[in-house]
Design a protein around this motif. Structure first.
Motif, PDB file in Angstrom:
ATOM      1  N   GLU B 314       0.818  -1.217   0.000  1.00 17.38           N
ATOM      2  CA  GLU B 314       0.000   0.000   0.000  1.00 17.38           C
ATOM      3  C   GLU B 314       0.844   1.257   0.000  1.00 17.38           C
ATOM      4  O   GLU B 314       0.512   2.235  -0.674  1.00 17.38           O
ATOM      5  CB  GLU B 314      -0.936   0.009   1.225  1.00 17.38           C
ATOM      6  N   LEU B 315       1.942   1.248   0.771  1.00 17.75           N
ATOM      7  CA  LEU B 315       2.719   2.473   0.948  1.00 17.75           C
ATOM      8  C   LEU B 315       4.152   2.092   1.296  1.00 17.75           C
ATOM      9  O   LEU B 315       4.383   1.230   2.150  1.00 17.75           O
ATOM     10  CB  LEU B 315       2.102   3.280   2.110  1.00 17.75           C
ATOM     11  N   VAL B 316       5.099   2.736   0.641  1.00 15.82           N
ATOM     12  CA  VAL B 316       6.513   2.533   0.961  1.00 15.82           C
ATOM     13  C   VAL B 316       7.135   3.920   1.093  1.00 15.82           C
ATOM     14  O   VAL B 316       7.046   4.736   0.170  1.00 15.82           O
ATOM     15  CB  VAL B 316       7.236   1.725  -0.128  1.00 15.82           C
ATOM     16  N   LEU B 317       7.735   4.189   2.242  1.00 17.47           N
ATOM     17  CA  LEU B 317       8.301   5.513   2.508  1.00 17.47           C
ATOM     18  C   LEU B 317       9.724   5.389   3.035  1.00 17.47           C
ATOM     19  O   LEU B 317      10.060   4.421   3.729  1.00 17.47           O
ATOM     20  CB  LEU B 317       7.460   6.255   3.564  1.00 17.47           C
ATOM     21  N   GLU B 318      10.532   6.395   2.716  1.00 18.86           N
ATOM     22  CA  GLU B 318      11.836   6.475   3.359  1.00 18.86           C
ATOM     23  C   GLU B 318      11.667   6.943   4.798  1.00 18.86           C
ATOM     24  O   GLU B 318      10.635   7.506   5.174  1.00 18.86           O
ATOM     25  CB  GLU B 318      12.752   7.422   2.575  1.00 18.86           C
ATOM     26  N   ARG B 319      12.720   6.722   5.583  1.00 20.93           N
ATOM     27  CA  ARG B 319      12.684   6.960   7.025  1.00 20.93           C
ATOM     28  C   ARG B 319      12.029   8.297   7.417  1.00 20.93           C
ATOM     29  O   ARG B 319      11.085   8.331   8.212  1.00 20.93           O
ATOM     30  CB  ARG B 319      14.112   6.907   7.566  1.00 20.93           C
ATOM     31  N   GLY B 320      12.525   9.370   6.849  1.00 17.02           N
ATOM     32  CA  GLY B 320      12.053  10.696   7.278  1.00 17.02           C
ATOM     33  C   GLY B 320      10.574  10.897   6.987  1.00 17.02           C
ATOM     34  O   GLY B 320       9.825  11.401   7.833  1.00 17.02           O
ATOM     35  N   ALA B 321      10.174  10.490   5.796  1.00 16.96           N
ATOM     36  CA  ALA B 321       8.769  10.660   5.414  1.00 16.96           C
ATOM     37  C   ALA B 321       7.867   9.779   6.281  1.00 16.96           C
ATOM     38  O   ALA B 321       6.763  10.189   6.677  1.00 16.96           O
ATOM     39  CB  ALA B 321       8.580  10.316   3.938  1.00 16.96           C
ATOM     40  N   ALA B 322       8.350   8.579   6.597  1.00 17.65           N
ATOM     41  CA  ALA B 322       7.558   7.672   7.441  1.00 17.65           C
ATOM     42  C   ALA B 322       7.438   8.218   8.864  1.00 17.65           C
ATOM     43  O   ALA B 322       6.368   8.163   9.477  1.00 17.65           O
ATOM     44  CB  ALA B 322       8.182   6.277   7.448  1.00 17.65           C
ATOM     45  N   ASP B 324       7.541  11.315   9.760  1.00 15.87           N
ATOM     46  CA  ASP B 324       6.603  12.450   9.727  1.00 15.87           C
ATOM     47  C   ASP B 324       5.167  11.967   9.622  1.00 15.87           C
ATOM     48  O   ASP B 324       4.294  12.376  10.392  1.00 15.87           O
ATOM     49  CB  ASP B 324       6.896  13.348   8.521  1.00 15.87           C
ATOM     50  N   ARG B 325       4.896  11.112   8.655  1.00 15.66           N
ATOM     51  CA  ARG B 325       3.523  10.694   8.377  1.00 15.66           C
ATOM     52  C   ARG B 325       2.888   9.975   9.566  1.00 15.66           C
ATOM     53  O   ARG B 325       1.734  10.196   9.891  1.00 15.66           O
ATOM     54  CB  ARG B 325       3.527   9.774   7.144  1.00 15.66           C
ATOM     55  N   PHE B 326       3.655   9.082  10.204  1.00 15.78           N
ATOM     56  CA  PHE B 326       3.079   8.254  11.269  1.00 15.78           C
ATOM     57  C   PHE B 326       3.523   8.676  12.678  1.00 15.78           C
ATOM     58  O   PHE B 326       3.241   7.970  13.640  1.00 15.78           O
ATOM     59  CB  PHE B 326       3.417   6.779  11.022  1.00 15.78           C
ATOM     60  N   GLU B 327       4.216   9.813  12.781  1.00 15.43           N
ATOM     61  CA  GLU B 327       4.670  10.313  14.089  1.00 15.43           C
ATOM     62  C   GLU B 327       5.471   9.252  14.833  1.00 15.43           C
ATOM     63  O   GLU B 327       5.150   8.876  15.962  1.00 15.43           O
ATOM     64  CB  GLU B 327       3.478  10.779  14.926  1.00 15.43           C
ATOM     65  N   LEU B 328       6.520   8.777  14.181  1.00 17.00           N
ATOM     66  CA  LEU B 328       7.360   7.713  14.736  1.00 17.00           C
ATOM     67  C   LEU B 328       8.751   8.258  15.067  1.00 17.00           C
ATOM     68  O   LEU B 328       9.179   9.251  14.478  1.00 17.00           O
ATOM     69  CB  LEU B 328       7.488   6.568  13.723  1.00 17.00           C
ATOM     70  N   ILE B 336      13.695   2.223   5.429  1.00 18.39           N
ATOM     71  CA  ILE B 336      12.480   2.167   4.621  1.00 18.39           C
ATOM     72  C   ILE B 336      11.369   1.565   5.473  1.00 18.39           C
ATOM     73  O   ILE B 336      11.588   0.600   6.211  1.00 18.39           O
ATOM     74  CB  ILE B 336      12.690   1.299   3.357  1.00 18.39           C
ATOM     75  N   VAL B 337      10.182   2.135   5.359  1.00 15.69           N
ATOM     76  CA  VAL B 337       8.998   1.580   6.026  1.00 15.69           C
ATOM     77  C   VAL B 337       8.031   1.092   4.947  1.00 15.69           C
ATOM     78  O   VAL B 337       7.737   1.822   3.991  1.00 15.69           O
ATOM     79  CB  VAL B 337       8.328   2.648   6.916  1.00 15.69           C
ATOM     80  N   CYS B 338       7.564  -0.142   5.091  1.00 15.40           N
ATOM     81  CA  CYS B 338       6.622  -0.742   4.131  1.00 15.40           C
ATOM     82  C   CYS B 338       5.303  -1.051   4.835  1.00 15.40           C
ATOM     83  O   CYS B 338       5.296  -1.659   5.910  1.00 15.40           O
ATOM     84  CB  CYS B 338       7.172  -2.054   3.587  1.00 15.40           C
ATOM     85  N   VAL B 339       4.212  -0.658   4.203  1.00 11.50           N
ATOM     86  CA  VAL B 339       2.875  -0.971   4.712  1.00 11.50           C
ATOM     87  C   VAL B 339       2.138  -1.732   3.612  1.00 11.50           C
ATOM     88  O   VAL B 339       2.038  -1.245   2.485  1.00 11.50           O
ATOM     89  CB  VAL B 339       2.095   0.318   5.061  1.00 11.50           C
ATOM     90  N   SER B 340       1.629  -2.906   3.928  1.00 11.35           N
ATOM     91  CA  SER B 340       0.897  -3.671   2.918  1.00 11.35           C
ATOM     92  C   SER B 340      -0.605  -3.415   3.044  1.00 11.35           C
ATOM     93  O   SER B 340      -1.083  -2.823   4.004  1.00 11.35           O
ATOM     94  CB  SER B 340       1.216  -5.161   3.017  1.00 11.35           C
ATOM     95  N   GLU B 341      -1.334  -3.881   2.042  1.00 12.90           N
ATOM     96  CA  GLU B 341      -2.764  -3.584   1.936  1.00 12.90           C
ATOM     97  C   GLU B 341      -3.616  -4.420   2.880  1.00 12.90           C
ATOM     98  O   GLU B 341      -3.142  -5.334   3.541  1.00 12.90           O
ATOM     99  CB  GLU B 341      -3.234  -3.859   0.507  1.00 12.90           C
TER     100      GLU B 341
END
Lengths: 404, 404
Positions: B314-322, B324-328, B336-341
């Motif tokens: 569903e979504l693959v983000l590099e560290r910084g973007a991940a 920010d997006r998920f407040e981690l 890299i953060v991977c989220v599947s569907e």
């Protein structure tokens, strides 16, 4: 070779059946297979090809059935809902009349090329669209007893099938489609057959529940019979299906006409629900997709911004962006397109939805959350990339062009 | 007034209970209410407040329980999974040790301010994190018989509860939490209580099925008892739950370590599955969230681009973007953060997942598709906008600051 809507197809080399299972969320098949209720499908997946595809959004019956039989999105074939606002006449109408169709079907082209073609659909509303310009057999379960040689290419259907015409709200209406398909294949062996069911069962029963598994077991038996007769079979769906309820188990509805009346002024905006069809008892005309026609003096942007802030709204786009994103005919979708989330539906006004017929927690479709559908072929295929974005309207391409 | 992690709370004015129901997809409640199995919840929704909230992604147990008790996202409290790669020591470790916690809990602050606090959790893995720095009662069902006054603020728990310590893989492990909560309220009337269950049942049973409805009916009875004792109750969840299977009913898995080994070279990349915990029989350590640690000479961008093209991702983000997006916490989530569907999970290598313990079609969580959770309070609330983005970690704010 046959070219239809800019796609090229090889002629069928063996009896070829494409099945559109209405509302067949992939999980229906998964849970039924896991429960041992679909032995044919289990072996088709092991020995053939199982893909997951995207249907057309709005994830409704008419747009997707027409996409499957034209091999093209609604921007090409023009059918963007079950129901639309006809700006020319200023009236809201069912989109069942072939006059709305902007592209020829592959079924008609195959018949013109000399192949025998048969179409069976559960509800009569789809029959005229699917059979438009097509020589061959085309009838519905709903009006099977009224089929004539002149209109439908066949008569005495109930006797052929060995079933009485079922109630329009029943699992048997879909069973009749499969039973008719098996009898047609047995007695007339058409080169190409298209079978399309109704989602009465899926609107009531969640994946893995007894009602859903019984339906899928029934389907599996008929598909096994077709397979045993040597048919190539593709199984796909017009759309998925999800529970659409709040925490209290009641429909979770954004009443969009009421909202617009408050925001912009009573009656100034027209909200269209393209799920609307003559048979709405089992879903109350509540789905996850709506279009909005604004008055000429009302800019869309501020309304779009407000609608995006509503709880349960997944996506709100202006006409052009919606037409691009979902490959829709821009002249038939209003000024704003709204898509609600997995558990939320969009209605018009509280007073205009009769929910008294809902005897189970609402399940419905229409949104992006119902876009995933199965795309199964009972043969190994060549040149099939599982990471490609497959569409349900690739079904005929797979069975005619990609057999190993 | 009490300020913790930059949020301010009023002191409890009546016994206040926050319940985190592990894996409580909102549809579990909806279907059980519709079936008449949750009369307390039905009336709490009618007379109180029912919201739908977003949990923290990764939608796993530890990050969300810690968010609820700190009122803050993982970027503040530091707990971003059940399991992580400790770059300092170069080892993979469970994230159960309070040394990973970067923020105080509201529970500890309430206890320090003189309020009596009790915490009951199903599995012991959470107990030390939830009870960190907290004076009061804090024990797990799993090790209820080992509780001591010195360590847990209580002893002889099974006798108090009137139940033997249940098996770690059982519905009763969660029932013990509720039964203990009712007995604690009856005998000691703590000012604040936090109850946290386990999702063993939810991993096996879909919403509306007999197994799920029985669990929710059980929960409803205990919550009704707490309500009858005058408690303010907030019910939320750490995450939702979805079927994670392909059309054949078997787990639909992206084996990410195997993929990286092929793409970049065997063993050059480390894939971490933060769902991992000591008890994985019911989900095989398969969830919809993974992090990837790349070798220093490997740029992330080309790998991200390839991973985005995988079916089921569903979504693959590099560290910084991940982060920010998920407040981690960016220093704990890999490159890299991977989220599947919704229907797909991520594994490491085929050989490293033992799926032999799965006796039902896989259900799991971890992704954005499991972010929606219930947020119910058995009171009317003031200044609550249903269109606001509520979080499960607003639960204490609602019950302490927003009662009418």
């Amino acid at each position: 070779m046959l070219t239809v809507n800019q796609r090229t197809y090889q002629p069928p080399r063996q009896p070829t059946v494409v099945v559109c299972v209405d509302g067949c969320e992939p999980d229906y098949l998964a849970q039924a297979v896991a429960a041992g209720r679909m032995p044919w499908l289990q072996s088709a997946l092991a020995e053939g090809t199982g893909l997951v595809a995207d249907c057309v959004v709005p994830s409704f019956t008419n747009p997707n059935n027409l996409s499957i039989v034209t091999g093209a999105p609604p921007s090409v074939h023009g059918i963007c809902g079950n129901y639309l606002f006809d700006t020319a006449s200023g009236t809201e109408v069912m989109m069942n009349d072939p006059k709305w169709l902007r592209a020829p079907t592959l079924l008609a082209a195959l018949a013109d090329a000399g192949h025998s073609v048969a179409v069976v659909t559960a509800k009569d509303k789809l029959r005229r669209l699917l059979g438009h310009g097509m020589k061959g057999i085309c009838f519905s379960s709903e009006k099977a007893d009224q089929a004539t040689l002149a209109e439908n290419g066949i008569e005495d259907v109930p006797a052929l099938v060995g079933m009485a015409v079922p109630d329009v709200y029943s699992a048997e209406l879909s069973e009749f489609v499969f039973a008719a398909g098996v009898q047609l294949m047995r007695t007339r062996r058409p080169d190409v057959m298209y079978l399309s069911t109704t989602d009465y069962v899926q609107h009531k029963h969640a994946p893995g529940t007894p009602g859903a598994n019984a339906f899928n077991a029934m389907m599996d038996r008929y598909l096994g019979e077709l397979d045993a007769m040597g048919c190539v079979i593709a199984l796909t769906a017009d759309h998925g299906m999800n529970a659409k309820v709040g925490l209290d188990g009641r429909p979770d509805v954004i009443y969009l006409q009421d909202w617009c009346d408050r925001a912009i002024g009573t009656g100034r905006v027209r909200v269209i629900l393209p799920i609307t069809d003559p048979y709405v008892v089992h879903h109350g005309a509540l789905g996850s997709f709506a279009t909005v026609y604004l008055p000429p003096d009302q800019p869309a942007a501020p309304i779009v911004a407000q609608l995006r802030g509503l709880r349960g709204m997944e996506l709100v786009l202006e006409r052009g962006a919606a037409a691009d994103r979902f490959e829709l005919p821009a002249d038939r979708i209003g000024d704003i397109v709204c898509v609600s989330e997995r558990f939320t539906v969009i209605g018009t006004s509280v007073a205009r939805h009769d929910l008294s017929g809902l005897d189970a927690p609402l399940r419905s479709h229409g949104g992006i959350s119902e876009q995933r559908v199965p795309l199964v072929v009972n043969r190994k295929l060549a040149n099939v990339d599982p990471n490609r974005r497959w569409r349900n309207f690739d079904a005929f391409d797979l069975v005619l062009n990609h057999l190993q």
